[in-house]
Design a protein around this motif. Structure first.
Motif, short mmCIF file in Angstrom:
data_model
loop_
_atom_site.label_atom_id
_atom_site.label_comp_id
_atom_site.label_asym_id
_atom_site.label_seq_id
_atom_site.Cartn_x
_atom_site.Cartn_y
_atom_site.Cartn_z
N GLN A 99 0.83 -1.21 0.00
CA GLN A 99 0.00 0.00 0.00
C GLN A 99 0.86 1.25 0.00
O GLN A 99 0.50 2.26 -0.63
N VAL A 121 2.39 1.75 -3.60
CA VAL A 121 1.43 2.22 -4.60
C VAL A 121 1.47 3.73 -4.75
O VAL A 121 1.21 4.27 -5.84
N GLN A 122 1.82 4.45 -3.69
CA GLN A 122 1.84 5.91 -3.75
C GLN A 122 2.79 6.45 -4.80
O GLN A 122 2.61 7.55 -5.31
N SER A 155 3.05 5.52 -7.74
CA SER A 155 2.39 5.55 -9.04
C SER A 155 1.31 6.62 -9.11
O SER A 155 0.72 6.83 -10.17
N GLU A 156 1.07 7.28 -7.98
CA GLU A 156 0.06 8.33 -7.95
C GLU A 156 0.66 9.67 -8.39
O GLU A 156 1.88 9.86 -8.32
N PRO A 157 -0.17 10.60 -8.84
CA PRO A 157 0.35 11.91 -9.26
C PRO A 157 1.00 12.66 -8.09
O PRO A 157 0.43 12.75 -7.01
N ARG A 158 2.19 13.12 -8.30
CA ARG A 158 2.89 14.01 -7.38
C ARG A 158 2.98 13.48 -5.94
O ARG A 158 2.50 14.14 -5.00
N PRO A 159 3.58 12.32 -5.72
CA PRO A 159 3.78 11.86 -4.34
C PRO A 159 4.70 12.78 -3.55
O PRO A 159 4.70 12.76 -2.32
N GLU A 216 3.54 14.77 -0.63
CA GLU A 216 3.49 14.13 0.68
C GLU A 216 4.90 13.73 1.15
O GLU A 216 5.05 12.85 1.99
N ARG A 232 10.41 10.42 -5.27
CA ARG A 232 10.65 9.28 -6.15
C ARG A 232 12.10 9.16 -6.58
O ARG A 232 12.64 8.06 -6.68
#
Length: 308
Positions: free
Chosen positions: A160, A163-164, A166-170, A173, A177
Motif C-alpha cells: 500500500q 502504490v503511492q 504511481s500516484e500523481p505528485r507523491p 506528501e 521518487r
C-alpha cells in the motif's frame, strides 16, 4: 564529535549482549542520523491547517532522527535507514521549488556527512555490505536516506505504501521518487498475510521477516496510508513494537494525542489497535522513531535477568 557518533556509541554501550545459542536476535541498536527541529504543532498537533502552522509557527522543538539495527542470527537487519545528509549539502536534493521552499519552513537540520548510514555502521565495525534486509516503515525521505549504501539488501515496504509512487505528485506528501527508485535498489513490496493468532485479530494480516516469528510486520496506517510497524519478540526480553512515525513519542499514544500530520481517522484506529495489543502483550514497549527516549526504552526492554 558528530551527533550520530555519540548516539551510536551510547546505544552500543547500553545494549545487552546475550548467548547466540537458541537465540534469534542478539541485540538491537538505536542508530542516529543526527537531529532536526520541527514545529511544536507538527509534533504535538494543532487545530490549525497544516500549511498555516507550517508557514506561521515560531515554536520549534527537537526531533531526533533514529533508525534501528537488529542483529539477527541470519544477518543484520535495519528498520529504516535514516536521512541522507545531502538534503542539507545539495540545494537540488528536492527537485521541486515548492518542496525546497516548504522544507526550510518545516525543519531546521542539524546533520553532517558523518551522520550518513554507511559511516554510522562503520563506526560500529559493521560493513554496510553485510546488511541482509532493510524494512522501511514508510517512504518519507528521513527513513529511506541510506538505501543507496546497501544495494545488496532486500528492501521491504508495504504494497500500500509502494502504490503511492504511481500516484500523481507523491512529492507533495514528501515521498521523493528520485531518491527511492534509484538504480540497484532491491525494493520488495510485501503483502500482509492473514493470521490465525488472536493476538493479531485487529490487524489486516502480518508478515514474518525471517520466518521464525522474531520480527513480525504489522500494518499501522495513519501517518501514511501504508505505514507499518515491527513487533520484535525474543525470549527473556519484553516485546518491542517499532512504530516508525505512527506517533512521535510513546506518551502521546498513551494520551491519545495526534501529531499535526497524517490521517487522524486512520491514526485513531491504529492507536486503538496498538493499545489493545499492549493489553494482550503485557510489558510491550512501544518505540517511535523520533522519540528521544528510544535508546532507554530499547535498553530497558532487552535487559536480561538470569542469563549469563
Amino acid at each position: 564529535m558528530a551527533a550520530a557518533a555519540v548516539f551510536c556509541k551510547m546505544a552500543e554501550s547500553q545494549q545487552n549482549e546475550i548467548s547466540s545459542v537458541g537465540v534469534a536476535i542478539r541485540s538491537i541498536r538505536v542508530l542516529s542520523s543526527g537531529w532536526a527541529e520541527q514545529h511544536k504543532e507538527h509534533r504535538y498537533g494543532s487545530w490549525k491547517p497544516r500549511l498555516l502552522w507550517a508557514l506561521t509557527s515560531r515554536s520549534w522543538v527537537k526531533l531526533p532522527i533514529n533508525y534501528f539495527l537488529i542483529d539477527h542470527r541470519d544477518g543484520p537487519i535495519l528498520f529504516d535507514t535514516g536521512i541522507d545528509p545531502a538534503i542539507v549539502t545539495n540545494p537540488g536534493y528536492i527537485s521541486q521549488w515548492i518542496g525546497r521552499f516548504l522544507l526550510q519552513r518545516i525543519f531546521r537540520w542539524h546533520i553532517t556527512e558523518e551522520d550518513r548510514l554507511d559511516h554510522c555502521l562503520k563506526r560500529l565495525s559493521i560493513d554496510p555490505k553485510n546488511i541482509k534486509t532493510a524494512v522501511i516503515s514508510h517512504l518519507h525521505f528521513d527513513h529511506v536516506g541510506g538505501i543507496s549504501h546497501i544495494p545488496q539488501a532486500d528492501i521491504l515496504v508495504s504494497e500500500q505504501e509502494w502504490v503511492q509512487l504511481s500516484e500523481p505528485r507523491p512529492e507533495r506528501e514528501w515521498i521523493l521518487r528520485e531518491h527511492i527508485k534509484i538504480p540497484g535498489a532491491k525494493w520488495r513490496p510485501i503483502r500482509f498475510q492473514p493470521s490465525f493468532d488472536p493476538l493479531f485479530a485487529d490487524f489486516e494480516g502480518t508478515f514474518d521477516v525471517a520466518g521464525d516469528g522474531s520480527m513480525l510486520l504489522l500494518p499501522t496506517p495513519g501517518h501514511t496510508p501504508g505505514s507499518l510497524s515491527m513487533l520484535i519478540r525474543q525470549d527473556g526480553w519484553k516485546p518491542i513494537l517499532l512504530v516508525g512515525d505512527v506517533t512521535y513519542e510513546a506518551q502521546l499514544l498513551e494520551r491519545n494525542q495526534f501529531p499535526g500530520t497524517g490521517d487522524v481517522v486512520a491514526l485513531r484506529k491504529t492507536y486503538n489497535k496498538i493499545r489493545r495489543l499492549c493489553k494482550s502483550l503485557p510489558g510491550l514497549v512501544v518505540v517511535p522513531s523520533h522519540d528521544f527516549g528510544a535508546n532507554d526504552s530499547i535498553a530497558n526492554a532487552i535487559r536480561m535477568t538470569g542469563r549469563v
